[in-house]
Design an enzyme around this catalytic site. Structure first.
Site, PDB file in Angstrom:
ATOM      1  N   HIS A  12       0.836  -1.209   0.000  1.00 41.58           N
ATOM      2  CA  HIS A  12       0.000   0.000   0.000  1.00 41.58           C
ATOM      3  C   HIS A  12       0.865   1.251   0.000  1.00 41.58           C
ATOM      4  O   HIS A  12       0.585   2.218  -0.708  1.00 41.58           O
ATOM      5  CB  HIS A  12      -0.864   0.049   1.269  1.00 41.58           C
ATOM      6  CG  HIS A  12      -1.843  -1.059   1.410  1.00 41.58           C
ATOM      7  ND1 HIS A  12      -1.741  -2.020   2.393  1.00 41.58           N
ATOM      8  CD2 HIS A  12      -2.961  -1.354   0.710  1.00 41.58           C
ATOM      9  CE1 HIS A  12      -2.745  -2.861   2.298  1.00 41.58           C
ATOM     10  NE2 HIS A  12      -3.508  -2.493   1.280  1.00 41.58           N
ATOM     11  N   MET A  27       3.189  -9.294  -0.329  1.00 45.67           N
ATOM     12  CA  MET A  27       2.632  -8.654   0.869  1.00 45.67           C
ATOM     13  C   MET A  27       1.125  -8.613   0.766  1.00 45.67           C
ATOM     14  O   MET A  27       0.559  -8.339  -0.293  1.00 45.67           O
ATOM     15  CB  MET A  27       3.185  -7.245   1.000  1.00 45.67           C
ATOM     16  CG  MET A  27       4.647  -7.287   1.308  1.00 45.67           C
ATOM     17  SD  MET A  27       5.133  -5.916   2.325  1.00 45.67           S
ATOM     18  CE  MET A  27       6.887  -6.248   2.412  1.00 45.67           C
TER      19      MET A  27
END
Ligand code: PAF
Length: 295
Positions: A37, A197
């Site tokens: 992110h 991730m």
């Protein structure tokens, strides 16, 4: 980071920024932020005057037996991370802000799918892969993404390549509904051992975390096979699945697909996307890799 929780106020604030001539980059998330992110937030910062991150665990994209309730919500940590990477605004609505009691309009990205039947070999973008095992998921994603686009009216929107099918569906949504938004899909960020991730990695026990590495290892193996001249798609798929099966609890799907149509390939072609979803214990992990063959 300026936090806004009210949808109307958020929309007004974004409109004011646009009137001031600022470019806006939107990073839609469900929180539990990780380096993947943050790489999107950083790119948005490089490419726009204002960076807006939304954190909203969207109930409509979870199936009845999925992890909506236990989805991680480490808010204080998320705020610190956003502060550290220089996000300007955090939009964090309550579900009632996004979906009033009588909410009744949805974005259906799979009309062609339902006409053809999800099992048809011609099933479109939502009838395959994750859409097949998570019915309604992409309708939930498309609906919330459309709402976020209409609230923020960003110049650019940022998504991770880890959710490959989602990125293809959002590209189609932007085209089909004429959103004046530049879609930016950025590479998957991986742990040192290659695991993509994901906010869901935190569900894994230490032993499961070790087993999970078979997913990127298998994708890499397929990449090497195809790049070094292996031509038989079915043989590669069979061997890859055997590798996965030795470590994962269950394979939801493993496919080599066309990167644009997401349809499984029988024969190799210049551009291919290898995509998989596997269960490690009860945790469902997805990953993918792009393959370009030369000449
Ligand atoms: O990828 C996600 O985190 C979600 O699907 C998104 C795009 C934020 C929509 O809820």
């Amino acid at each position: 980071v300026k936090e806004i929780r009210n949808a109307g106020l958020f929309q007004k604030t974004m409109a004011r920024l646009r009137r001031q001539g600022k470019t806006v980059g939107l990073v839609p998330t469900m929180g539990a932020l990780h380096e993947g992110h943050l790489s999107l937030v950083k790119a948005a910062g490089r490419e726009n005057d204002v960076v807006v991150v939304s954190i909203f665990v969207n109930p409509f994209q979870f199936g009845p037996s999925e992890d909506l309730k236990k989805y991680p919500r480490p808010l204080a940590r998320d705020r610190r991370l956003l502060e550290a990477v220089g996000a300007d605004y955090l939009f964090r609505p309550e579900p009632e802000q996004m979906y009033p009691q009588d909410f009744s309009s949805y974005i259906e990205t799979g009309v062609a799918d339902s006409l053809r039947g999800a099992k048809s070999p011609l099933a479109g973008l939502t009838g395959v892969l994750c859409g097949r095992s998570r019915p309604g998921h992409f309708r939930g994603v498309a609906t919330v993404v459309t709402k976020l686009f209409n609230l923020a009216k960003p110049h650019r929107a940022y998504f991770g390549a880890k959710d490959y099918q989602q990125s293809v569906i959002v590209r189609r949504l932007i085209r089909d509904l004429n959103f004046d938004i530049e879609l930016r899909v950025l590479p998957t960020v991986r742990e040192e051992d290659g695991l993509a991730m994901s906010s869901r990695n935190r569900y894994l026990s230490a032993a499961d975390r070790l087993r999970a590495v078979v997913i990127p290892q298998t994708l890499l193996w397929v990449h090497r096979q195809l790049s070094s001249g292996e031509r038989n798609v079915n043989r590669i798929k069979k061997m890859a699945k055997a590798k996965l099966r030795s470590k994962v609890t269950a394979i939801d799907y493993f496919e080599i697909v066309d990167p644009e149509t997401l349809q499984p390939l029988e024969k190799i072609q210049l551009h291919m996307q290898v995509v998989t979803a596997c269960f490690i214990g009860k945790t469902r992990l997805i990953d993918n890799v792009r393959i370009h063959l030369h000449g």
